[in-house]
Motif scaffolding. Sequence first.
Motif, PDB file in Angstrom:
ATOM      1  N   THR A 195      -0.231   8.487  -1.700  1.00 52.50           N
ATOM      2  CA  THR A 195       0.150   7.382  -2.566  1.00 52.50           C
ATOM      3  C   THR A 195       1.293   7.839  -3.461  1.00 52.50           C
ATOM      4  O   THR A 195       1.200   8.875  -4.111  1.00 52.50           O
ATOM      5  N   ARG A 231      -5.293  11.469  -1.012  1.00 53.84           N
ATOM      6  CA  ARG A 231      -6.714  11.099  -1.047  1.00 53.84           C
ATOM      7  C   ARG A 231      -7.098  10.456   0.284  1.00 53.84           C
ATOM      8  O   ARG A 231      -6.433   9.555   0.757  1.00 53.84           O
ATOM      9  N   GLN A 249       0.829  -1.216   0.000  1.00 49.83           N
ATOM     10  CA  GLN A 249       0.000   0.000   0.000  1.00 49.83           C
ATOM     11  C   GLN A 249       0.861   1.263   0.000  1.00 49.83           C
ATOM     12  O   GLN A 249       0.627   2.202   0.757  1.00 49.83           O
ATOM     13  N   GLU A 279      -3.894   0.991 -11.203  1.00 51.41           N
ATOM     14  CA  GLU A 279      -5.196   1.556 -10.875  1.00 51.41           C
ATOM     15  C   GLU A 279      -5.170   3.079 -11.001  1.00 51.41           C
ATOM     16  O   GLU A 279      -4.132   3.718 -10.828  1.00 51.41           O
ATOM     17  N   ARG A 280      -6.297   3.641 -11.315  1.00 47.26           N
ATOM     18  CA  ARG A 280      -6.475   5.096 -11.335  1.00 47.26           C
ATOM     19  C   ARG A 280      -6.877   5.544  -9.943  1.00 47.26           C
ATOM     20  O   ARG A 280      -7.855   5.043  -9.391  1.00 47.26           O
ATOM     21  N   VAL A 281      -6.094   6.432  -9.340  1.00 47.82           N
ATOM     22  CA  VAL A 281      -6.426   6.969  -8.021  1.00 47.82           C
ATOM     23  C   VAL A 281      -7.377   8.143  -8.232  1.00 47.82           C
ATOM     24  O   VAL A 281      -6.978   9.215  -8.690  1.00 47.82           O
ATOM     25  N   CYS A 334      -8.201  12.637  -6.229  1.00 49.47           N
ATOM     26  CA  CYS A 334      -6.970  12.924  -5.500  1.00 49.47           C
ATOM     27  C   CYS A 334      -6.416  14.278  -5.922  1.00 49.47           C
ATOM     28  O   CYS A 334      -6.907  14.914  -6.854  1.00 49.47           O
ATOM     29  N   PRO A 383      -0.019   2.845  -6.391  1.00 43.95           N
ATOM     30  CA  PRO A 383      -1.259   2.314  -6.953  1.00 43.95           C
ATOM     31  C   PRO A 383      -1.130   0.810  -7.181  1.00 43.95           C
ATOM     32  O   PRO A 383      -0.026   0.273  -7.344  1.00 43.95           O
TER      33      PRO A 383
END
Length: 262
Positions: free
Chosen positions: A223, A218, A156, A177-179, A182, A159
């Motif tokens: 991230t 976010r 973690q 993945e698309r965050v 954010c 992404p």
Amino acid sequence: MANSTLDVQVLQASVDPDDESHFRILVGGKFIRYLTVDTGLYNLDDMCFAPSLVPLLPPLPPGDWNVGHISKDPTHGRPYFATATKNPLQNITHIWHPSQIDYLELKMGRKLRSNVYEATSPRFNSTIIAKFARFSWEIPYLDSETAAYEWIDGHQIGPEFLGHLTEEGRVIGFLIERVFDCRHATPEDLSLCQHTLAKLHKLGIKHGDTNKHNFLIRNGKATLIDFDSAERCENLKHLGEELQMLEQQLWDDSGRGGSIVG
């Protein structure tokens, strides 16, 4: 083959007014090919605008080829294909994820950086991020970043890594993945960024480019992204220096490392 917009689509371009220019094109919706164009053959504005460039290209050679070189024909001075060959193309070698997705399966959306796009695919329920090597010289950076995502998998820190992106069987990039919802980090997010960076350092990894645009904030969490400069590092002094410089990076307003975040 006729050079209509139905036959040829310019996917990416690297235009240099003083040297060769490079293009990645899609032919007939099925075949990706790479063109090198000698300097001075076309107007710079035409090369930067695909609808203008495509009709100016010489007829595409027949046969099975993936790399073409356009030069000035010595007999009449017009652009022509000096070579069109089938070459083995460089690929990412660090393959660790079980999923591989072909580039042509994706529907590309907004361009976030020169080689980073939002994308959709029937395999995924929401928009994802595709990052890939447009041309051969970008492969080493993507290879390094692919390895880094394996190092941090499940921790973690960045992404989620969703799979390797392929082109005609060779790996050219990856999907993450698309965050959503954010923003980039600010000095007020220092503690959040320190926490995430410390987790990375605990794994013995130095990020190498901790500018504020590489932290996405976010829901009270930071991230990290862009691991192409990441490297294994057991030197606690070097890791401590990176952590110590973080606050200065967050205050930097030069725009270095800037990108679009929705």
